[in-house]
Scaffold this active site. Sequence first.
Site, PDB file in Angstrom:
ATOM      1  N   ASN A 108       0.850  -1.194   0.000  1.00 17.80           N
ATOM      2  CA  ASN A 108       0.000   0.000   0.000  1.00 17.80           C
ATOM      3  C   ASN A 108       0.880   1.237   0.000  1.00 17.80           C
ATOM      4  OD1 ASN A 108      -2.448   1.521   0.136  1.00 17.80           O
ATOM      5  ND2 ASN A 108      -2.115   1.827   2.338  1.00 17.80           N
ATOM      6  N   HIS A 110       0.721   5.239   1.130  1.00 16.58           N
ATOM      7  CA  HIS A 110      -0.093   6.126   1.973  1.00 16.58           C
ATOM      8  C   HIS A 110       0.560   7.504   2.007  1.00 16.58           C
ATOM      9  CE1 HIS A 110      -2.927   7.211   5.133  1.00 16.58           C
ATOM     10  NE2 HIS A 110      -1.922   7.752   5.787  1.00 16.58           N
ATOM     11  N   SER A 137       4.522   6.973   2.413  1.00 19.29           N
ATOM     12  CA  SER A 137       5.075   5.700   2.912  1.00 19.29           C
ATOM     13  C   SER A 137       4.566   4.529   2.080  1.00 19.29           C
ATOM     14  CB  SER A 137       4.611   5.460   4.370  1.00 19.29           C
ATOM     15  OG  SER A 137       4.924   6.555   5.202  1.00 19.29           O
ATOM     16  N   ASP A 146      -3.563   1.094   7.448  1.00 16.91           N
ATOM     17  CA  ASP A 146      -2.317   1.878   7.336  1.00 16.91           C
ATOM     18  C   ASP A 146      -1.337   1.529   8.453  1.00 16.91           C
ATOM     19  OD1 ASP A 146      -4.430   4.684   6.509  1.00 16.91           O
ATOM     20  OD2 ASP A 146      -3.529   3.185   5.200  1.00 16.91           O
TER      21      ASP A 146
HETATM   22  C1  GRF Z   1      -2.808   9.496  -3.411  1.00 21.48           C
HETATM   23  O1  GRF Z   1      -2.266  10.463  -2.528  1.00 21.48           O
HETATM   24  C2  GRF Z   1      -2.857   8.172  -2.683  1.00 21.48           C
HETATM   25  O2  GRF Z   1      -1.770   8.003  -1.798  1.00 21.48           O
HETATM   26  C3  GRF Z   1      -4.129   8.308  -1.930  1.00 21.48           C
HETATM   27  O3  GRF Z   1      -5.019   8.876  -2.863  1.00 21.48           O
HETATM   28  C4  GRF Z   1      -4.280   9.787  -3.706  1.00 21.48           C
HETATM   29  C5  GRF Z   1      -4.676   9.589  -5.148  1.00 21.48           C
HETATM   30  O4  GRF Z   1      -4.203   8.340  -5.558  1.00 21.48           O
HETATM   31  N1  GRF Z   1      -4.591   7.062  -1.418  1.00 21.48           N
HETATM   32  P1  GRF Z   1      -4.375   7.883  -7.106  1.00 21.48           P
HETATM   33  O5  GRF Z   1      -4.072   9.102  -7.954  1.00 21.48           O
HETATM   34  O6  GRF Z   1      -5.803   7.430  -7.266  1.00 21.48           O
HETATM   35  O7  GRF Z   1      -3.379   6.801  -7.279  1.00 21.48           O
END
Ligand code: GRF
Length: 216
Positions: A108, A110, A137, A146
Amino acid sequence: MANKIGVLVSGGGTNLQSIIDQIHLSPFDASINCVISNRPDAYALQRAQQAAIPHHVVKHGDYTQRVDFETALISVFEQYQVDLVCLAGFMRVLEPGFITHYEGRILNIHPSLLPHFRGLHTHQRALDQQHTQHGCSVHFATAELDGGPLVLQAHETILKNDTAESLAARVLVKEHIIYPMCIKWLCEGTIFCKNEIAYHAGKPLKQPLRLDEISA
Ligand code: GRF
């Protein structure tokens, strides 16, 4: 034997895109066999389509029990022999059953320096609490939201005129660096997870690696 990656998404899919691009630009022993979104409107599905990656919608709202939702996720992934799961902007908490099924093979990303700011709205919370350092992370996912063993972090200094949006934009750039890096490491056996301990180059990680140190 190639690692068969399944990616779980819910939103824009920029992290999915970074994985697609990494495999395309500097191939390693892996393929993205399937993308599943719990939301039909996720732009991540368009990104999968454009990359000719099989993609499915499994709506959490279609299931009264979480366990049935996750059984549905697993049955789709099984059709594609998925053996490594990447959560990429996936906004559902996974039950222990799913985690156990892919024991030690779920990563994952985060957007905070865990263990700070688990959960949502991480950038605003870092600003509200006047942190000077923030970042992102990569960790192995466990049943604890998380909370799994940390692998790699990238740091961003919070600027005095930062907003949640400006900070998120800088952190996202780092996410797109560390996540593909860790996925490649897992596929190549540089990292692995055993008994909820993350290992790098055969040694247990007592604390996460830092991007600004390993890339030095
Ligand atoms: C990112 O910051 C991710 O870490 C969080 O959502 C945001 C958008 O992610 N979970 P993505 O563009 O859908 O990959």
